[in-house]
Scaffold this active site. Structure first.
Site, PDB file in Angstrom:
ATOM      1  CE  LYS A 173     -12.280  -2.715  -3.571  1.00  0.00           C
ATOM      2  NZ  LYS A 173     -11.170  -2.996  -4.493  1.00  0.00           N
ATOM      3  N   GLY A 225      -4.858  -6.975   3.429  1.00  0.00           N
ATOM      4  CA  GLY A 225      -4.149  -6.099   2.507  1.00  0.00           C
ATOM      5  C   GLY A 225      -2.996  -5.424   3.211  1.00  0.00           C
ATOM      6  CB  SER A 226      -0.989  -2.517   2.247  1.00  0.00           C
ATOM      7  OG  SER A 226      -2.012  -1.554   2.084  1.00  0.00           O
ATOM      8  CB  THR A 227       0.544  -2.172   7.407  1.00  0.00           C
ATOM      9  OG1 THR A 227       0.832  -3.566   7.594  1.00  0.00           O
ATOM     10  CG2 THR A 227       0.484  -1.501   8.764  1.00  0.00           C
ATOM     11  N   GLY A 230      -4.874  -0.820   5.949  1.00  0.00           N
ATOM     12  CA  GLY A 230      -5.423  -1.418   7.172  1.00  0.00           C
ATOM     13  C   GLY A 230      -5.668  -0.376   8.258  1.00  0.00           C
ATOM     14  CD  GLU A 247      -5.231 -12.439   8.925  1.00  0.00           C
ATOM     15  OE1 GLU A 247      -3.989 -12.378   8.912  1.00  0.00           O
ATOM     16  OE2 GLU A 247      -5.865 -13.161   9.711  1.00  0.00           O
ATOM     17  CD  GLU A 381       4.285  -6.731   3.033  1.00  0.00           C
ATOM     18  OE1 GLU A 381       3.543  -5.751   2.894  1.00  0.00           O
ATOM     19  OE2 GLU A 381       3.877  -7.859   3.346  1.00  0.00           O
TER      20      GLU A 381
HETATM   21  P1  NAD Z   1      -3.995  -2.978  -0.570  1.00  0.00           P
HETATM   22  O1  NAD Z   1      -4.045  -2.635   0.872  1.00  0.00           O
HETATM   23  O2  NAD Z   1      -3.541  -1.931  -1.516  1.00  0.00           O
HETATM   24  O3  NAD Z   1      -5.460  -3.397  -1.076  1.00  0.00           O
HETATM   25  C1  NAD Z   1      -6.250  -4.378  -0.436  1.00  0.00           C
HETATM   26  C2  NAD Z   1      -7.721  -4.106  -0.737  1.00  0.00           C
HETATM   27  O4  NAD Z   1      -8.085  -2.848  -0.195  1.00  0.00           O
HETATM   28  C3  NAD Z   1      -8.029  -4.040  -2.238  1.00  0.00           C
HETATM   29  O5  NAD Z   1      -9.290  -4.611  -2.476  1.00  0.00           O
HETATM   30  C4  NAD Z   1      -8.044  -2.562  -2.494  1.00  0.00           C
HETATM   31  O6  NAD Z   1      -8.828  -2.199  -3.596  1.00  0.00           O
HETATM   32  C5  NAD Z   1      -8.644  -2.032  -1.206  1.00  0.00           C
HETATM   33  N1  NAD Z   1      -8.311  -0.625  -0.961  1.00  0.00           N
HETATM   34  C6  NAD Z   1      -7.242   0.073  -1.410  1.00  0.00           C
HETATM   35  N2  NAD Z   1      -7.339   1.364  -1.034  1.00  0.00           N
HETATM   36  C7  NAD Z   1      -8.469   1.478  -0.310  1.00  0.00           C
HETATM   37  C8  NAD Z   1      -9.122   2.566   0.352  1.00  0.00           C
HETATM   38  N3  NAD Z   1      -8.616   3.789   0.336  1.00  0.00           N
HETATM   39  N4  NAD Z   1     -10.282   2.329   1.009  1.00  0.00           N
HETATM   40  C9  NAD Z   1     -10.796   1.081   1.037  1.00  0.00           C
HETATM   41  N5  NAD Z   1     -10.250   0.017   0.403  1.00  0.00           N
HETATM   42  C10 NAD Z   1      -9.091   0.208  -0.251  1.00  0.00           C
HETATM   43  O7  NAD Z   1      -3.133  -4.305  -0.685  1.00  0.00           O
HETATM   44  P2  NAD Z   1      -2.678  -5.066  -2.010  1.00  0.00           P
HETATM   45  O8  NAD Z   1      -1.606  -4.271  -2.669  1.00  0.00           O
HETATM   46  O9  NAD Z   1      -3.867  -5.475  -2.784  1.00  0.00           O
HETATM   47  O10 NAD Z   1      -2.030  -6.402  -1.370  1.00  0.00           O
HETATM   48  C11 NAD Z   1      -0.741  -6.457  -0.871  1.00  0.00           C
HETATM   49  C12 NAD Z   1      -0.723  -6.282   0.639  1.00  0.00           C
HETATM   50  O11 NAD Z   1      -1.590  -7.212   1.250  1.00  0.00           O
HETATM   51  C13 NAD Z   1       0.640  -6.560   1.244  1.00  0.00           C
HETATM   52  O12 NAD Z   1       0.973  -5.580   2.195  1.00  0.00           O
HETATM   53  C14 NAD Z   1       0.473  -7.911   1.918  1.00  0.00           C
HETATM   54  O13 NAD Z   1       1.343  -8.161   2.976  1.00  0.00           O
HETATM   55  C15 NAD Z   1      -0.943  -7.863   2.345  1.00  0.00           C
HETATM   56  N6  NAD Z   1      -1.467  -9.220   2.530  1.00  0.00           N
HETATM   57  C16 NAD Z   1      -1.703  -9.697   3.797  1.00  0.00           C
HETATM   58  C17 NAD Z   1      -2.152 -10.996   3.980  1.00  0.00           C
HETATM   59  C18 NAD Z   1      -2.391 -11.583   5.369  1.00  0.00           C
HETATM   60  O14 NAD Z   1      -3.055 -12.606   5.459  1.00  0.00           O
HETATM   61  N7  NAD Z   1      -1.872 -10.996   6.435  1.00  0.00           N
HETATM   62  C19 NAD Z   1      -2.375 -11.810   2.870  1.00  0.00           C
HETATM   63  C20 NAD Z   1      -2.125 -11.303   1.603  1.00  0.00           C
HETATM   64  C21 NAD Z   1      -1.683 -10.009   1.442  1.00  0.00           C
END
Ligand code: NAD
Length: 486
Positions: A173, A225-227, A230, A247, A381
């Site tokens: 996704k 994605g975000s913590t 996560g 991650e 962050e």
């Molecule tokens: P996000 O957590 O909002 O979204 C990541 C993914 O999760 C997207 O595909 C989103 O649609 C999905 N998502 C969102 N809400 C969801 C839910 N309720 N249920 C299931 N899936 C859901 O993150 P973002 O804003 O897209 O990216 C930024 C974040 O990602 C930052 O915190 C950044 O530090 C982190 N990040 C980490 C790494 C790493 O390798 N550690 C790399 C890049 C980004």
């Protein structure tokens, strides 16, 4: 209106209920395309296709699986400029410094995992006479992957290539903010892979993402994605008792020693801050700890260099810094800066909207001083082009500040004194520490976080084997040899 479909079971498909989502160019506000707004039925169809493809794919010899990944990499190389342009438009990232290198990284990852797919080795375990005991590395099944928007092609490719190389099939996704370049790469995969081995679903996190978390055919969740999200992924994995890799976010320290007051280090600090990706990087060295004896002189170098970075059109070859992804993220970045300034911080450079364009979400690269280590701008962050600079006096003090964080993704140490540099690197609570280097991940190195930055390692075959296989044990009783045969 361009409509780009998603990939399920080897076919380009729309959402079952016919809904679409717009994708905008952050730098111009232009509507680039619409993608399917997938829901539960689409995720179920993707999982079913991946489950149906699993047995054939796991029995495909690893060398053949690797060969297909390498061919995907070669095909991607042949159209890399086209993909880089699409990526720059939908993310707002500068093509020269971010989007082209990102596509290059995806090609390298495909070739790396293509070449190491045969490394799925087991062990034999001596259990005494009469017993042969060995282990094999078995794929888990259907991997459910989720990825963010900041480096969508690289971060999707690393998961997909690792999971496929190790014999799994995938439903991914991708982020609703920037799905187009990943869909274009998926079309290349689809030219080489059997149907259903890779399925790419587009849609909202709360809909398609949530459906993936609850989907019973998923055997493993792999999330970047975000913590905050996560934690939800981990809770969903606990509910279903499936393994999970995360991650997540970071607030990484960058520690400058007194002997490193030079331009090379200042350039490295700027690169580590990922200013050329608007600071939208999980590994950004966003907490800059500079020794008090060089604090002013070193920061003058950083501020001068950061201030000279060219903000503007992501597709212009002269641009160093493009647009923040959307208005919400722009507002969040600005709020952190305003709040710190209200508390007494000073912007050595930047500190607000870039005024060169009346469209887009451009922010000036910002370096703040006078920030206390316990303020939100120094602890949370920001995920934007904002670096906070804090002076330090002793190694113990700076290591304590660096480690006083919920996060533990990356760290940077800048010194020509090898003892001081390695001593400090060893003491940092982080998954990845770089000494005198501020650049991104390379295939082969194990990358990932500790603490709230995540669980698991990516970018290496070791990380892929740990994340996407289980160790299966086979024990065989050997009969005594019958000496009287015949
Ligand atoms: P996000 O957590 O909002 O979204 C990541 C993914 O999760 C997207 O595909 C989103 O649609 C999905 N998502 C969102 N809400 C969801 C839910 N309720 N249920 C299931 N899936 C859901 O993150 P973002 O804003 O897209 O990216 C930024 C974040 O990602 C930052 O915190 C950044 O530090 C982190 N990040 C980490 C790494 C790493 O390798 N550690 C790399 C890049 C980004």
């Amino acid at each position: 209106m361009t409509r780009t479909r998603m990939l399920i079971g080897g076919l380009d498909v729309e959402a079952a209920d016919g809904r679409w989502l717009p994708v905008y160019a952050p730098a111009t506000g232009e509507l680039l395309a619409e993608v399917p707004r997938a829901g539960r039925a689409d995720v179920a169809a993707a999982a079913e296709a991946a489950a149906a493809a699993f047995d054939g794919w796991r029995r495909t010899p690893p060398a053949a699986r690797g060969g297909l990944l390498t061919r995907v990499g070669d095909d991607l190389a042949a159209c890399r400029e086209e993909i880089a342009v699409l990526l720059a438009r939908e993310t707002g990232n500068a093509i020269r410094l971010q989007s082209r290198p990102e596509v290059r990284s995806a090609i390298d990852l495909l070739r790396y995992f293509g070449g190491t797919a045969t490394e799925l080795k087991g062990e034999t375990v001596p259990l005494g006479d009469g017993l042969l005991n060995f282990t094999t590395r078995e794929p888990l099944g259907v991997v459910g992957a989720m990825t963010p928007w900041n480096a969508p092609v690289q971060l999707s490719t690393v998961k997909v290539a690792a999971a496929l190389a190790t014999g799994n099939t995938v439903v991914i996704k991708v982020s609703e903010e920037a799905p187009l370049a990943v869909l274009a790469v998926a079309a290349i995969f689809n030219r080489h892979l059997p149907p259903g081995v890779l399925n790419v679903v587009t849609g909202l996190g709360g809909e398609a993402g949530a459906a993936l978390l609850a989907e019973p055919r998923i055997a493993k969740l792999s999330f970047t994605g975000s913590t905050v999200i996560g934690r939800m992924v981990m809770a969903a994995a606990a509910d279903r008792v499936v393994p999970v890799s995360l991650e997540l976010g970071g607030k990484s320290p960058s520690i400058v020693f007194p002997d490193a007051d030079d331009d090379v280090t200042a350039d490295g600090v700027i690169a580590s801050m990922r200013f050329p990706r608007q600071g939208q990087s999980c590994t950004a060295g966003s907490r800059l700890f500079v020794h008090e004896s060089i604090f002013e002189s070193f920061l003058a170098r950083v501020a001068e260099k950061a201030g000279r970075l060219v903000v503007g059109d992501p597709l212009d070859e002269r641009t160093d810094i493009g647009s923040i992804i959307n208005e919400r993220q722009f507002g969040r970045v600005d709020r952190y800066v305003r709040e710190a300034v209200d508390l007494g911080a000073e912007a050595l450079t930047g500190g607000g909207r870039w005024t060169g364009s009346d469209q887009g979400f451009f922010y000036t690269p910002t370096v703040l001083t006078g920030v206390r280590h316990d303020w939100a701008a120094a602890r949370e962050e920001i995920f934007g082009p904002v670096q906070v600079a804090i002076p330090w006096r002793t190694e113990d003090e700076v290591v304590a500040m660096a480690n006083d964080s919920d996060y533990g993704l990356a760290g940077y140490v800048w010194s020509h004194d090898i003892d001081a540099a390695l001593r400090t690197a060893a003491r940092l609570d982080a998954g990845w520490v770089q000494v005198n280097r501020g650049l991104g991940q390379l295939p082969g190195l194990s990358y990932g976080g500790v603490k709230a930055s995540g669980i698991g390692r990516e970018f290496s075959i070791e990380g892929a084997i740990d994340a996407f296989t289980h160790r299966k044990t086979t024990t065989i009783a050997l009969r005594e040899r019958n000496l009287h045969v015949g």
